[in-house]
Design a protein around this motif. Sequence first.
Motif, PDB file in Angstrom:
ATOM      1  N   LEU A 149      39.062  59.897  98.934  1.00  0.00           N
ATOM      2  CA  LEU A 149      39.339  61.388  98.831  1.00  0.00           C
ATOM      3  C   LEU A 149      39.385  61.345  97.411  1.00  0.00           C
ATOM      4  O   LEU A 149      39.368  60.656  96.456  1.00  0.00           O
ATOM      5  CB  LEU A 149      40.944  61.606  99.006  1.00  0.00           C
ATOM      6  N   CYS A 150      38.899  62.706  96.888  1.00  0.00           N
ATOM      7  CA  CYS A 150      38.593  62.855  95.360  1.00  0.00           C
ATOM      8  C   CYS A 150      38.744  64.517  95.142  1.00  0.00           C
ATOM      9  O   CYS A 150      38.490  65.210  96.049  1.00  0.00           O
ATOM     10  CB  CYS A 150      37.243  62.562  94.859  1.00  0.00           C
ATOM     11  N   ASN A 151      39.176  64.799  93.847  1.00  0.00           N
ATOM     12  CA  ASN A 151      39.501  66.164  93.627  1.00  0.00           C
ATOM     13  C   ASN A 151      38.427  66.818  92.506  1.00  0.00           C
ATOM     14  O   ASN A 151      38.511  67.945  92.306  1.00  0.00           O
ATOM     15  CB  ASN A 151      40.892  66.186  92.820  1.00  0.00           C
ATOM     16  N   PHE A 152      37.385  65.812  92.662  1.00  0.00           N
ATOM     17  CA  PHE A 152      36.337  66.650  91.677  1.00  0.00           C
ATOM     18  C   PHE A 152      35.023  66.395  92.371  1.00  0.00           C
ATOM     19  O   PHE A 152      35.026  65.989  93.670  1.00  0.00           O
ATOM     20  CB  PHE A 152      36.054  65.464  90.606  1.00  0.00           C
ATOM     21  N   ARG A 153      34.076  66.955  92.121  1.00  0.00           N
ATOM     22  CA  ARG A 153      32.656  67.280  92.871  1.00  0.00           C
ATOM     23  C   ARG A 153      31.659  66.910  91.939  1.00  0.00           C
ATOM     24  O   ARG A 153      30.751  67.741  91.525  1.00  0.00           O
ATOM     25  CB  ARG A 153      32.456  68.632  93.425  1.00  0.00           C
ATOM     26  N   CYS A 154      31.576  65.625  91.432  1.00  0.00           N
ATOM     27  CA  CYS A 154      30.654  65.111  90.575  1.00  0.00           C
ATOM     28  C   CYS A 154      29.335  65.223  91.199  1.00  0.00           C
ATOM     29  O   CYS A 154      29.088  64.913  92.511  1.00  0.00           O
ATOM     30  CB  CYS A 154      30.665  63.809  90.107  1.00  0.00           C
ATOM     31  N   GLN A 155      28.268  65.797  90.504  1.00  0.00           N
ATOM     32  CA  GLN A 155      26.763  66.260  91.258  1.00  0.00           C
ATOM     33  C   GLN A 155      26.377  64.848  91.663  1.00  0.00           C
ATOM     34  O   GLN A 155      25.443  65.022  92.637  1.00  0.00           O
ATOM     35  CB  GLN A 155      25.894  66.803  89.971  1.00  0.00           C
ATOM     36  N   TYR A 156      26.440  63.851  90.898  1.00  0.00           N
ATOM     37  CA  TYR A 156      25.692  62.627  91.669  1.00  0.00           C
ATOM     38  C   TYR A 156      26.284  61.862  92.653  1.00  0.00           C
ATOM     39  O   TYR A 156      26.104  60.693  93.193  1.00  0.00           O
ATOM     40  CB  TYR A 156      25.463  61.769  90.501  1.00  0.00           C
ATOM     41  N   CYS A 157      27.622  62.194  92.851  1.00  0.00           N
ATOM     42  CA  CYS A 157      28.712  61.460  93.758  1.00  0.00           C
ATOM     43  C   CYS A 157      28.993  62.290  95.112  1.00  0.00           C
ATOM     44  O   CYS A 157      28.558  62.105  96.025  1.00  0.00           O
ATOM     45  CB  CYS A 157      29.785  60.934  93.082  1.00  0.00           C
ATOM     46  N   LEU A 158      29.664  63.249  94.783  1.00  0.00           N
ATOM     47  CA  LEU A 158      30.411  64.035  95.906  1.00  0.00           C
ATOM     48  C   LEU A 158      30.036  65.946  95.488  1.00  0.00           C
ATOM     49  O   LEU A 158      30.809  66.477  95.386  1.00  0.00           O
ATOM     50  CB  LEU A 158      31.788  63.968  96.255  1.00  0.00           C
ATOM     51  N   PRO A 159      28.853  66.133  95.673  1.00  0.00           N
ATOM     52  CA  PRO A 159      28.366  67.426  94.950  1.00  0.00           C
ATOM     53  C   PRO A 159      29.091  68.645  95.785  1.00  0.00           C
ATOM     54  O   PRO A 159      29.539  69.715  95.300  1.00  0.00           O
ATOM     55  CB  PRO A 159      26.885  67.523  95.120  1.00  0.00           C
ATOM     56  N   GLY A 211      37.867  54.241  93.780  1.00  0.00           N
ATOM     57  CA  GLY A 211      37.852  54.937  95.031  1.00  0.00           C
ATOM     58  C   GLY A 211      36.711  55.996  95.281  1.00  0.00           C
ATOM     59  O   GLY A 211      35.429  55.359  94.462  1.00  0.00           O
ATOM     60  N   GLY A 212      36.586  56.796  95.471  1.00  0.00           N
ATOM     61  CA  GLY A 212      37.201  58.232  95.580  1.00  0.00           C
ATOM     62  C   GLY A 212      38.272  58.108  94.244  1.00  0.00           C
ATOM     63  O   GLY A 212      37.897  57.423  93.468  1.00  0.00           O
ATOM     64  N   GLU A 213      39.258  59.022  94.353  1.00  0.00           N
ATOM     65  CA  GLU A 213      40.125  58.976  92.977  1.00  0.00           C
ATOM     66  C   GLU A 213      41.452  58.383  93.635  1.00  0.00           C
ATOM     67  O   GLU A 213      42.144  58.815  94.116  1.00  0.00           O
ATOM     68  CB  GLU A 213      40.295  60.427  93.040  1.00  0.00           C
ATOM     69  N   THR A 273      39.351  55.704  86.771  1.00  0.00           N
ATOM     70  CA  THR A 273      40.047  57.235  87.275  1.00  0.00           C
ATOM     71  C   THR A 273      39.034  58.319  86.527  1.00  0.00           C
ATOM     72  O   THR A 273      38.403  58.135  85.432  1.00  0.00           O
ATOM     73  CB  THR A 273      41.382  57.501  86.863  1.00  0.00           C
ATOM     74  N   ASN A 274      39.148  59.626  87.102  1.00  0.00           N
ATOM     75  CA  ASN A 274      38.816  60.747  86.677  1.00  0.00           C
ATOM     76  C   ASN A 274      39.625  61.388  85.604  1.00  0.00           C
ATOM     77  O   ASN A 274      39.039  62.230  85.005  1.00  0.00           O
ATOM     78  CB  ASN A 274      38.230  61.733  87.765  1.00  0.00           C
ATOM     79  N   GLY A 275      40.555  60.727  85.488  1.00  0.00           N
ATOM     80  CA  GLY A 275      41.679  61.055  84.526  1.00  0.00           C
ATOM     81  C   GLY A 275      42.428  62.416  84.574  1.00  0.00           C
ATOM     82  O   GLY A 275      43.364  62.689  83.775  1.00  0.00           O
ATOM     83  N   LEU A 328      29.022  56.929  96.172  1.00  0.00           N
ATOM     84  CA  LEU A 328      29.869  55.563  95.535  1.00  0.00           C
ATOM     85  C   LEU A 328      31.313  56.093  95.774  1.00  0.00           C
ATOM     86  O   LEU A 328      32.236  55.242  95.309  1.00  0.00           O
ATOM     87  CB  LEU A 328      29.563  55.221  94.010  1.00  0.00           C
ATOM     88  N   SER A 329      31.492  57.214  96.458  1.00  0.00           N
ATOM     89  CA  SER A 329      32.952  57.482  96.585  1.00  0.00           C
ATOM     90  C   SER A 329      33.745  56.573  97.255  1.00  0.00           C
ATOM     91  O   SER A 329      35.022  56.510  97.569  1.00  0.00           O
ATOM     92  CB  SER A 329      33.295  58.990  96.896  1.00  0.00           C
ATOM     93  N   PHE A 330      33.370  55.957  98.336  1.00  0.00           N
ATOM     94  CA  PHE A 330      34.046  54.899  99.351  1.00  0.00           C
ATOM     95  C   PHE A 330      33.994  53.530  98.829  1.00  0.00           C
ATOM     96  O   PHE A 330      35.008  52.840  99.283  1.00  0.00           O
ATOM     97  CB  PHE A 330      33.325  55.293 100.736  1.00  0.00           C
TER      98      PHE A 330
HETATM   99 FE1  SF4 Z   1      33.375  61.956  90.772  1.00  0.00          FE
HETATM  100 FE2  SF4 Z   1      34.680  59.725  90.889  1.00  0.00          FE
HETATM  101 FE3  SF4 Z   1      35.100  61.804  92.435  1.00  0.00          FE
HETATM  102 FE4  SF4 Z   1      32.714  60.497  92.737  1.00  0.00          FE
HETATM  103  S1  SF4 Z   1      34.877  59.646  93.274  1.00  0.00           S
HETATM  104  S2  SF4 Z   1      33.092  62.757  92.584  1.00  0.00           S
HETATM  105  S3  SF4 Z   1      32.643  60.084  90.660  1.00  0.00           S
HETATM  106  S4  SF4 Z   1      35.706  61.681  90.283  1.00  0.00           S
END
Ligand code: SF4
Length: 326
Positions: free
Chosen positions: A23-33, A69-71, A98-100, A321-323
Amino acid sequence: MQQQLVDNYQRRFQYLRLSLTELCNFRCQYCLPDGYKANKAHQFLTLNEISHIADAFSELGVKKIRLTGGEPTLRRDFTEIIALLARYPNINEIAVTTNGSRLESRILEWKNAGLTALNVSVDSFSPLQFAKITGEDKLHQVINGIDKALEVGMKKVKINTVLMKSLNDDLNHYLPWITDRNIDLRFIELMETGEGSAYFNRYHVSGSKIEQQLIEQGWQLMIKDQLAGPAKVYQHDDYQGRIGLIMPYSKNFCQSCNRLRISSTGKLHYCLFGDSAISLRDLLQQADQKEQLKTRVLDSLQIKPETHFLHQHNAGIIQNLSFIGG
Ligand code: SF4
Ligand code: SAM
Protein backbone atom coordinates in the motif's frame (compact mmCIF):
# COMPACT_ATOMS: atom_id res chain seq x y z
CA MET A 1 28.65 -22.21 16.94
CA GLN A 2 26.11 -19.72 15.53
CA GLN A 3 25.08 -20.44 11.92
CA GLN A 4 25.85 -17.52 9.62
CA LEU A 5 24.36 -16.31 6.37
CA VAL A 6 27.26 -16.60 3.93
CA ASP A 7 26.77 -17.38 0.24
CA ASN A 8 28.86 -19.25 -2.31
CA TYR A 9 30.78 -16.05 -3.14
CA GLN A 10 31.77 -15.44 0.51
CA ARG A 11 29.36 -12.54 0.90
CA ARG A 12 28.01 -12.25 4.43
CA PHE A 13 24.46 -11.07 5.17
CA GLN A 14 23.71 -9.22 8.38
CA TYR A 15 21.14 -6.88 6.90
CA LEU A 16 17.51 -7.72 6.14
CA ARG A 17 15.07 -5.49 4.30
CA LEU A 18 11.54 -6.35 5.32
CA SER A 19 8.62 -5.08 3.30
CA LEU A 20 5.49 -4.53 5.40
CA THR A 21 2.91 -3.61 2.77
CA GLU A 22 2.39 -2.78 -0.90
CA LEU A 23 0.00 0.00 0.00
CA CYS A 24 1.20 3.52 -0.76
CA ASN A 25 -0.25 7.04 -0.61
CA PHE A 26 2.13 8.44 -3.29
CA ARG A 27 2.23 7.82 -7.03
CA CYS A 28 5.90 8.11 -7.92
CA GLN A 29 6.31 8.09 -11.68
CA TYR A 30 8.94 5.33 -11.61
CA CYS A 31 7.17 3.10 -9.08
CA LEU A 32 3.36 3.34 -8.89
CA PRO A 33 2.43 5.97 -11.50
CA ASP A 34 -1.26 4.99 -11.36
CA GLY A 35 -1.30 4.61 -7.58
CA TYR A 36 -1.67 1.52 -5.45
CA LYS A 37 -4.22 -1.03 -6.67
CA ALA A 38 -5.37 -3.42 -3.96
CA ASN A 39 -4.94 -7.12 -4.66
CA LYS A 40 -7.08 -9.21 -2.30
CA ALA A 41 -4.88 -12.25 -2.81
CA HIS A 42 -1.99 -10.39 -1.16
CA GLN A 43 -2.24 -10.72 2.60
CA PHE A 44 0.59 -8.81 4.24
CA LEU A 45 2.74 -10.26 7.01
CA THR A 46 1.15 -10.20 10.47
CA LEU A 47 2.86 -9.07 13.65
CA ASN A 48 3.13 -12.71 14.70
CA GLU A 49 4.82 -13.69 11.40
CA ILE A 50 7.17 -10.72 11.68
CA SER A 51 8.19 -11.85 15.16
CA HIS A 52 9.09 -15.31 13.81
CA ILE A 53 11.17 -13.72 11.03
CA ALA A 54 13.03 -11.55 13.55
CA ASP A 55 13.62 -14.50 15.85
CA ALA A 56 15.10 -16.75 13.14
CA PHE A 57 17.11 -14.11 11.28
CA SER A 58 18.62 -12.61 14.43
CA GLU A 59 19.86 -16.10 15.32
CA LEU A 60 21.35 -16.33 11.83
CA GLY A 61 23.43 -13.21 12.49
CA VAL A 62 21.19 -10.44 11.12
CA LYS A 63 21.96 -7.24 13.02
CA LYS A 64 20.06 -4.68 11.01
CA ILE A 65 16.44 -4.71 9.80
CA ARG A 66 15.05 -2.06 7.48
CA LEU A 67 11.27 -1.68 7.28
CA THR A 68 10.09 -0.74 3.82
CA GLY A 69 7.16 -1.15 1.44
CA GLY A 70 4.97 0.36 -0.25
CA GLU A 71 4.75 2.94 2.46
CA PRO A 72 5.52 1.04 5.69
CA THR A 73 4.35 3.83 7.97
CA LEU A 74 0.76 3.40 6.73
CA ARG A 75 0.47 0.22 8.75
CA ARG A 76 -1.60 0.82 11.85
CA ASP A 77 0.72 -1.41 13.86
CA PHE A 78 3.92 0.25 12.60
CA THR A 79 5.00 1.47 16.07
CA GLU A 80 4.27 -1.97 17.52
CA ILE A 81 6.45 -3.57 14.83
CA ILE A 82 9.37 -1.31 15.78
CA ALA A 83 8.86 -2.10 19.47
CA LEU A 84 8.75 -5.81 18.70
CA LEU A 85 12.06 -5.74 16.78
CA ALA A 86 13.65 -3.67 19.54
CA ARG A 87 13.19 -6.61 21.92
CA TYR A 88 15.83 -8.68 20.06
CA PRO A 89 19.21 -7.85 21.61
CA ASN A 90 21.17 -8.96 18.51
CA ILE A 91 19.31 -6.53 16.26
CA ASN A 92 21.12 -3.27 16.88
CA GLU A 93 19.76 -1.23 14.00
CA ILE A 94 16.07 -0.77 13.20
CA ALA A 95 15.67 1.45 10.16
CA VAL A 96 12.80 2.62 7.98
CA THR A 97 12.61 3.86 4.41
CA THR A 98 9.65 6.21 4.07
CA ASN A 99 8.19 8.84 1.78
CA GLY A 100 8.06 11.06 4.87
CA SER A 101 4.36 11.87 4.73
CA ARG A 102 3.76 10.82 8.36
CA LEU A 103 7.15 11.75 9.75
CA GLU A 104 6.45 15.04 11.46
CA SER A 105 3.62 13.78 13.62
CA ARG A 106 5.03 10.31 14.41
CA ILE A 107 8.83 10.36 14.49
CA LEU A 108 9.09 10.87 18.23
CA GLU A 109 6.79 7.91 18.88
CA TRP A 110 8.84 5.71 16.52
CA LYS A 111 12.13 6.82 18.06
CA ASN A 112 10.82 6.06 21.54
CA ALA A 113 9.74 2.62 20.32
CA GLY A 114 13.31 1.88 19.18
CA LEU A 115 13.79 3.23 15.64
CA THR A 116 17.50 3.99 15.14
CA ALA A 117 17.83 5.05 11.49
CA LEU A 118 15.71 6.85 8.95
CA ASN A 119 15.83 7.11 5.15
CA VAL A 120 13.45 9.59 3.57
CA SER A 121 12.84 9.70 -0.17
CA VAL A 122 13.03 13.21 -1.62
CA ASP A 123 13.45 13.39 -5.38
CA SER A 124 13.46 17.19 -5.60
CA PHE A 125 13.59 20.23 -3.31
CA SER A 126 11.41 22.20 -5.71
CA PRO A 127 7.77 21.87 -4.55
CA LEU A 128 6.49 21.79 -8.13
CA GLN A 129 8.95 19.18 -9.31
CA PHE A 130 8.37 17.09 -6.17
CA ALA A 131 4.61 17.12 -6.82
CA LYS A 132 5.16 16.20 -10.46
CA ILE A 133 7.36 13.22 -9.59
CA THR A 134 5.40 11.87 -6.60
CA GLY A 135 1.85 12.92 -7.50
CA GLU A 136 1.58 14.67 -4.10
CA ASP A 137 2.16 18.33 -3.22
CA LYS A 138 3.81 17.46 0.08
CA LEU A 139 7.41 18.63 -0.05
CA HIS A 140 7.01 21.04 2.88
CA GLN A 141 5.39 18.36 5.00
CA VAL A 142 8.26 15.96 4.23
CA ILE A 143 10.97 18.57 4.96
CA ASN A 144 9.29 19.51 8.24
CA GLY A 145 9.36 15.81 9.09
CA ILE A 146 13.09 15.54 8.36
CA ASP A 147 13.85 18.58 10.49
CA LYS A 148 11.69 17.18 13.28
CA ALA A 149 13.66 13.93 13.12
CA LEU A 150 16.91 15.86 13.55
CA GLU A 151 15.35 17.92 16.34
CA VAL A 152 14.28 14.85 18.34
CA GLY A 153 17.82 13.50 18.05
CA MET A 154 17.64 10.86 15.29
CA LYS A 155 21.34 10.21 14.60
CA LYS A 156 21.23 8.36 11.29
CA VAL A 157 19.14 10.34 8.83
CA LYS A 158 19.53 9.85 5.08
CA ILE A 159 17.76 11.19 2.04
CA ASN A 160 17.23 8.99 -1.02
CA THR A 161 16.97 10.69 -4.39
CA VAL A 162 16.29 8.66 -7.53
CA LEU A 163 18.22 10.30 -10.35
CA MET A 164 16.27 11.12 -13.50
CA LYS A 165 17.76 12.62 -16.62
CA SER A 166 16.99 16.36 -16.98
CA LEU A 167 14.34 16.14 -14.25
CA ASN A 168 16.48 16.25 -11.10
CA ASP A 169 20.12 15.54 -12.00
CA ASP A 170 21.66 18.92 -11.16
CA LEU A 171 24.01 18.50 -8.18
CA ASN A 172 23.86 22.22 -7.31
CA HIS A 173 20.14 21.94 -6.59
CA TYR A 174 20.92 19.71 -3.57
CA LEU A 175 24.11 21.14 -2.09
CA PRO A 176 22.57 24.06 -0.12
CA TRP A 177 20.44 21.48 1.61
CA ILE A 178 23.29 19.65 3.24
CA THR A 179 25.52 22.64 4.08
CA ASP A 180 24.28 22.74 7.67
CA ARG A 181 22.46 19.44 8.04
CA ASN A 182 24.31 16.35 9.22
CA ILE A 183 22.63 14.14 6.64
CA ASP A 184 23.68 11.70 3.91
CA LEU A 185 21.99 12.51 0.63
CA ARG A 186 22.20 9.46 -1.63
CA PHE A 187 21.58 9.50 -5.33
CA ILE A 188 20.16 6.20 -6.54
CA GLU A 189 20.33 5.38 -10.21
CA LEU A 190 16.92 4.65 -11.67
CA MET A 191 16.53 0.87 -12.04
CA GLU A 192 14.58 -0.91 -14.70
CA THR A 193 11.53 -2.88 -13.55
CA GLY A 194 9.03 -5.02 -15.45
CA GLU A 195 6.45 -2.22 -15.65
CA GLY A 196 8.97 0.61 -15.87
CA SER A 197 10.97 -0.13 -19.05
CA ALA A 198 9.75 2.83 -21.08
CA TYR A 199 10.30 5.19 -18.15
CA PHE A 200 13.76 3.75 -17.60
CA ASN A 201 14.73 4.18 -21.26
CA ARG A 202 13.68 7.80 -21.15
CA TYR A 203 15.05 8.89 -17.77
CA HIS A 204 17.94 6.67 -16.72
CA VAL A 205 21.17 8.58 -16.19
CA SER A 206 24.40 7.27 -14.75
CA GLY A 207 25.48 8.49 -11.30
CA SER A 208 29.00 8.84 -12.70
CA LYS A 209 28.07 12.30 -14.02
CA ILE A 210 27.39 13.48 -10.45
CA GLU A 211 30.49 11.65 -9.21
CA GLN A 212 32.65 13.54 -11.72
CA GLN A 213 31.21 16.87 -10.55
CA LEU A 214 31.86 15.96 -6.91
CA ILE A 215 35.49 15.14 -7.64
CA GLU A 216 35.94 18.40 -9.59
CA GLN A 217 34.52 20.34 -6.61
CA GLY A 218 36.96 18.74 -4.16
CA TRP A 219 34.74 16.11 -2.56
CA GLN A 220 36.63 13.12 -1.16
CA LEU A 221 35.61 9.46 -1.23
CA MET A 222 35.22 8.07 2.32
CA ILE A 223 36.73 4.73 3.23
CA LYS A 224 34.05 2.06 3.73
CA ASP A 225 33.96 -0.29 6.65
CA GLN A 226 33.99 -3.97 5.77
CA LEU A 227 30.26 -4.57 6.15
CA ALA A 228 29.13 -1.42 4.36
CA GLY A 229 26.78 -1.82 1.40
CA PRO A 230 27.31 -0.77 -2.19
CA ALA A 231 26.98 3.03 -1.72
CA LYS A 232 30.03 5.23 -2.46
CA VAL A 233 30.04 8.15 -0.03
CA TYR A 234 31.81 11.53 -0.51
CA GLN A 235 32.56 14.24 2.06
CA HIS A 236 33.73 17.86 1.90
CA ASP A 237 34.98 20.21 4.66
CA ASP A 238 32.49 22.94 3.67
CA TYR A 239 29.47 20.71 4.21
CA GLN A 240 28.09 19.00 7.30
CA GLY A 241 26.27 16.49 5.14
CA ARG A 242 27.66 13.88 2.76
CA ILE A 243 26.73 12.73 -0.76
CA GLY A 244 26.30 9.05 -1.54
CA LEU A 245 25.97 7.30 -4.88
CA ILE A 246 24.24 3.99 -5.47
CA MET A 247 25.04 2.85 -8.97
CA PRO A 248 23.66 -0.64 -9.64
CA TYR A 249 24.84 -0.48 -13.26
CA SER A 250 28.46 0.10 -12.26
CA LYS A 251 31.12 -2.60 -12.45
CA ASN A 252 31.42 -4.88 -9.39
CA PHE A 253 28.30 -3.40 -7.75
CA CYS A 254 27.12 -6.84 -6.58
CA GLN A 255 30.45 -7.76 -4.95
CA SER A 256 29.56 -5.76 -1.84
CA CYS A 257 25.96 -6.98 -1.64
CA ASN A 258 25.20 -7.40 2.06
CA ARG A 259 21.41 -7.63 2.15
CA LEU A 260 18.53 -10.05 1.87
CA ARG A 261 14.93 -9.09 1.28
CA ILE A 262 11.56 -10.40 2.39
CA SER A 263 8.48 -9.20 0.53
CA SER A 264 5.28 -8.11 2.24
CA THR A 265 3.77 -11.52 1.44
CA GLY A 266 6.64 -13.42 3.08
CA LYS A 267 8.85 -14.36 0.13
CA LEU A 268 12.60 -14.35 0.50
CA HIS A 269 14.35 -12.60 -2.42
CA TYR A 270 18.08 -13.17 -2.61
CA CYS A 271 18.52 -10.58 -5.30
CA LEU A 272 16.30 -7.56 -5.95
CA PHE A 273 16.40 -8.50 -9.62
CA GLY A 274 16.45 -12.27 -9.29
CA ASP A 275 14.27 -14.70 -11.23
CA SER A 276 12.83 -16.47 -8.21
CA ALA A 277 11.80 -16.07 -4.59
CA ILE A 278 11.35 -18.62 -1.82
CA SER A 279 8.13 -18.60 0.14
CA LEU A 280 8.68 -18.71 3.90
CA ARG A 281 5.10 -18.24 4.95
CA ASP A 282 4.27 -21.83 5.79
CA LEU A 283 7.13 -21.74 8.32
CA LEU A 284 6.16 -18.43 9.93
CA GLN A 285 3.09 -19.65 11.77
CA GLN A 286 4.45 -21.17 14.99
CA ALA A 287 7.46 -20.39 17.16
CA ASP A 288 8.46 -24.07 17.13
CA GLN A 289 9.03 -23.94 13.32
CA LYS A 290 12.12 -21.78 13.84
CA GLU A 291 14.75 -24.46 13.17
CA GLN A 292 13.00 -25.54 9.94
CA LEU A 293 12.76 -21.90 8.89
CA LYS A 294 16.47 -21.34 9.50
CA THR A 295 17.35 -24.47 7.54
CA ARG A 296 15.26 -23.38 4.54
CA VAL A 297 16.89 -19.95 4.53
CA LEU A 298 20.42 -21.36 4.82
CA ASP A 299 19.88 -24.04 2.17
CA SER A 300 18.36 -21.71 -0.35
CA LEU A 301 21.02 -19.02 0.15
CA GLN A 302 23.26 -21.17 -2.00
CA ILE A 303 21.23 -20.22 -5.08
CA LYS A 304 21.95 -16.52 -4.66
CA PRO A 305 23.45 -15.43 -7.97
CA GLU A 306 26.83 -13.71 -8.15
CA THR A 307 25.35 -10.74 -9.96
CA HIS A 308 22.12 -9.35 -11.36
CA PHE A 309 21.47 -9.12 -15.11
CA LEU A 310 20.16 -5.59 -15.25
CA HIS A 311 22.70 -4.72 -17.92
CA GLN A 312 20.94 -7.14 -20.23
CA HIS A 313 17.62 -5.45 -19.36
CA ASN A 314 16.64 -8.49 -17.32
CA ALA A 315 14.87 -7.08 -14.25
CA GLY A 316 13.81 -10.53 -13.02
CA ILE A 317 10.36 -11.01 -11.51
CA ILE A 318 10.02 -7.51 -10.07
CA GLN A 319 7.24 -5.50 -11.74
CA ASN A 320 7.78 -2.42 -9.57
CA LEU A 321 9.57 -1.84 -6.27
CA SER A 322 6.44 -1.22 -4.16
CA PHE A 323 6.09 -4.81 -2.93
CA ILE A 324 9.73 -5.44 -2.16
CA GLY A 325 10.83 -1.98 -1.06
CA GLY A 326 13.91 -1.26 -3.18
FE1 SF4 B 1 6.90 6.33 -4.20
FE2 SF4 B 1 7.76 4.68 -2.23
FE3 SF4 B 1 5.19 4.84 -2.84
FE4 SF4 B 1 6.83 3.69 -4.57
S1 SF4 B 1 6.35 2.92 -2.56
S2 SF4 B 1 5.18 5.15 -5.02
S3 SF4 B 1 8.66 4.94 -4.26
S4 SF4 B 1 6.46 6.51 -2.06
N1 SAM C 1 7.61 4.26 0.11
C1 SAM C 1 8.89 4.34 0.71
C2 SAM C 1 9.77 5.34 0.00
O1 SAM C 1 9.43 5.74 -1.11
O2 SAM C 1 10.78 5.72 0.58
C3 SAM C 1 9.61 2.99 0.77
C4 SAM C 1 9.47 2.07 -0.41
S1 SAM C 1 10.24 2.64 -1.91
C5 SAM C 1 9.88 1.34 -3.02
C6 SAM C 1 11.97 2.42 -1.49
C7 SAM C 1 12.95 3.20 -2.33
O3 SAM C 1 12.97 2.66 -3.63
C8 SAM C 1 12.62 4.70 -2.46
O4 SAM C 1 13.76 5.46 -2.11
C9 SAM C 1 12.30 4.84 -3.93
O5 SAM C 1 12.65 6.11 -4.39
C10 SAM C 1 13.13 3.72 -4.55
N2 SAM C 1 12.67 3.27 -5.85
C11 SAM C 1 11.44 2.87 -6.23
N3 SAM C 1 11.43 2.49 -7.52
C12 SAM C 1 12.69 2.67 -7.99
C13 SAM C 1 13.33 2.44 -9.25
N4 SAM C 1 12.67 1.97 -10.30
N5 SAM C 1 14.65 2.69 -9.34
C14 SAM C 1 15.36 3.17 -8.27
N6 SAM C 1 14.80 3.38 -7.07
C15 SAM C 1 13.49 3.15 -6.92
